[in-house]
Design an enzyme around this catalytic site. Structure first.
Site, short mmCIF file in Angstrom:
data_model
loop_
_atom_site.label_atom_id
_atom_site.label_comp_id
_atom_site.label_asym_id
_atom_site.label_seq_id
_atom_site.Cartn_x
_atom_site.Cartn_y
_atom_site.Cartn_z
N HIS A 1 19.40 89.20 19.25
CA HIS A 1 17.92 88.62 20.01
C HIS A 1 17.14 87.82 20.60
O HIS A 1 16.29 87.77 21.34
CB HIS A 1 16.65 89.70 18.44
CG HIS A 1 17.29 90.57 17.82
ND1 HIS A 1 16.10 90.97 16.57
CD2 HIS A 1 17.72 91.47 17.73
CE1 HIS A 1 16.90 92.45 16.31
NE2 HIS A 1 17.25 92.28 17.35
N LEU B 1 20.06 93.32 8.78
CA LEU B 1 20.55 93.43 10.00
C LEU B 1 20.70 92.41 11.64
O LEU B 1 21.00 92.44 12.29
CB LEU B 1 19.32 94.68 11.02
CG LEU B 1 19.32 96.20 10.29
CD1 LEU B 1 17.79 96.68 11.46
CD2 LEU B 1 20.60 96.67 10.56
N PHE B 2 20.14 91.32 10.58
CA PHE B 2 20.92 89.95 11.04
C PHE B 2 20.58 90.22 12.63
O PHE B 2 21.29 88.70 13.57
CB PHE B 2 22.40 89.56 11.64
CG PHE B 2 23.42 90.51 9.73
CD1 PHE B 2 22.40 90.04 8.74
CD2 PHE B 2 23.71 91.47 9.98
CE1 PHE B 2 22.77 90.30 8.11
CE2 PHE B 2 24.52 91.50 8.50
CZ PHE B 2 24.24 91.01 7.76
N CYS B 3 19.04 89.80 12.51
CA CYS B 3 18.70 89.54 13.64
C CYS B 3 19.59 90.20 15.17
O CYS B 3 19.10 89.54 16.17
CB CYS B 3 17.74 88.19 14.52
SG CYS B 3 16.79 87.91 13.59
N ALA B 4 20.21 91.37 14.93
CA ALA B 4 20.78 92.00 15.43
C ALA B 4 20.96 93.27 15.77
O ALA B 4 22.05 93.99 15.24
CB ALA B 4 22.51 91.77 15.65
#
Length: 472
Positions: free
Chosen positions: A148, A393-396
């Site tokens: 992100h 979701l790992f900022c993705a």
């Protein structure tokens, strides 16, 4: 002891970069061992009783600081002074240390002579800075696979989001088609990661840069996950800018870098207005204010800078280079093989990948486990084995949802959803490691995965504010 303490005067501060990339370090026994990091001896309690040395396997979020970096910062701390603003000895010493750190980072990245190195708070801050200085009517091209930090800052530009490619060649072809179709023909920027924060896979940065330049576009490299694991050469990759964070490069939190071409940076208004960015300020007869801004990196570094953070980045750059990237990469490949081979022995585990099993990668691996909620699995690794990983979701979000087979445009949260232990959740588990990871941590992780899948958790867990936690 930091070299600057031997200085007879502020101008003798020694933070000069030592280029050891061509030195053969393969025979050095120190390079065959993990680099000393903070927290390597920390013990944590287990819900099943007793304590164990904590296995920090969440390097992709924040790597532990190198002991060398911490020692350098501690040695400098008594000499702390405000930079660029004081005539006193400590201010001059700190100013020289700050500016020499800029030189060290430029050499670490193999920047071009005219490039600028700007110190920021993080990769996110660096990319938002670049977004703020884009020329009018600039078009931005970014893959949906980005973190992100590089997916979201381009709110003032026309953005084309590109679908996730399934091979490096497809990535290049996708970008070439998008650039060839753009109208009108004006300024354009491509933003791409060097290594995925979800899959760890290396992206074809040099080929993407060539495609961008062939179509009159520029390119910025998000090196947050690449720089801690591989050497990054701005000149060899032929990228226009590179951004990374100190806290992923084995330095403390709160510092980052944007390095690259100066023209767009010099032509734009300062990212922040204030002292340090301004060269001259004068009142006008009509009561207003005239400002002449700096054209150097200071133009976008208003306010008192994070001198300790900047120095820690420079220290980490030197430490990694002196250790020898060839040796560091070789050791990391050994750890990657251990993890991937271990997970391959568990049929219930599915490793997430864009480019396939043979793709080169850094020490970042995400996976899901059949029959397990990812938050539940991560909680059990922590509570029962003392292993710290990440789930979510790992900022993705678009990338993870694509890899999990859900709609990439579906919304999700960074943390775990409201799913009870045993229920499937649309998130994953990520294990990540690097230069400070002992073999034992990786071996314990593989063993823990196998035991949890075979035998289940030894403890009861409950959902609390969206996360699985041990029941008490």
């Amino acid at each position: 002891m930091s070299a600057f303490l031997n200085a007879a005067a502020p101008t003798s501060v020694d933070t000069t970069f030592v280029d050891t990339t061509s030195v053969d370090t393969a025979e050095s026994p120190a390079c065959a061992e993990p680099l000393p990091v903070l927290g390597r001896d920390v013990t944590v309690p287990l819900v099943t009783g007793g304590e164990v040395t904590y296995a920090a396997l969440d390097y992709a979020a924040s790597a532990p600081a190198l002991q060398r970096v911490w020692d350098d910062v501690a040695a400098y701390a008594p000499y702390y002074g405000s930079v660029h603003r004081g005539a006193g000895y400590l201010s001059q010493l700190s100013t020289d240390l700050f500016e020499q750190s800029r030189v060290t980072v430029a050499q670490f990245l193999d920047c071009r002579p005219a490039d600028q190195v700007i110190f920021t708070r993080s990769t996110t801050d660096s990319l938002n800075l670049l977004a703020a200085v884009l020329p009018a009517d600039c078009q931005v091209f970014v893959f949906e696979t980005e973190h992100h930090a590089s997916l979201l800052p381009w709110t003032n530009a026309r953005v084309t989001y590109l679908n996730a490619p399934r091979t490096p060649d497809e990535a290049v072809a996708t970008l070439e088609r998008a650039l060839a179709d753009r109208e009108p023909y004006g300024p354009a920027l491509v933003c791409v990661t060097g290594a995925s924060n979800v899959t760890g896979e290396l992206w074809p940065v040099k080929e993407l840069a060539a495609a961008a330049h062939a179509h009159g576009a520029r390119i910025v490299l998000d090196a947050a996950q690449l720089a801690p694991h591989h050497p990054v050469s701005v000149q060899d990759l032929d990228v226009d800018w590179v951004a990374f964070s100190g806290h992923k490069l084995y330095a403390p939190f709160g510092s980052g870098v944007l390095a690259g071409r100066a023209d767009w940076l010099q032509q734009a208004e300062p990212y922040l207005a204030g002292g340090g960015a301004s060269r001259k300020v004068a009142r006008r007869e009509d009561g207003g204010v005239d400002v002449e801004w700096h054209t150097t990196a200071a133009r976008h570094e208003a306010g008192s800078p994070n001198v300790i953070g900047v120095y820690s980045i420079a220290s980490a750059c030197k430490a990694l280079t002196e250790a020898g990237f060839d040796s560091l990469v070789a050791r990391e490949r050994h750890l990657i093989a251990q993890v991937r081979e271990g997970l391959a022995e568990v049929p219930a585990v599915r490793v997430l990948s864009l480019f396939g099993d043979e793709a080169p990668r850094v020490g970042v691996i995400s996976f899901v486990v059949d029959g397990w909620n990812s938050s539940h699995f991560a909680a059990a690794l922590s509570a029962e084995y003392g292993i710290g990983v990440r789930d979510g979701l790992f900022c993705a979000h678009p990338l993870v949802r694509t890899l999990l087979g859900s709609e990439p445009q579906a919304q999700g949260e960074c943390g775990a959803p409201e799913a009870a232990p045993g229920e499937r959740s649309l998130n994953a588990i990520r294990v990540s490691f690097g230069a400070g990871t002992p073999d034992e941590h990786v071996e314990r992780f593989v063993r823990a995965v196998k035991e949890l899948v075979a035998d289940g958790a030894k403890w009861q867990y409950r959902t609390e504010e969206g996360r699985c936690v041990p029941a008490v």
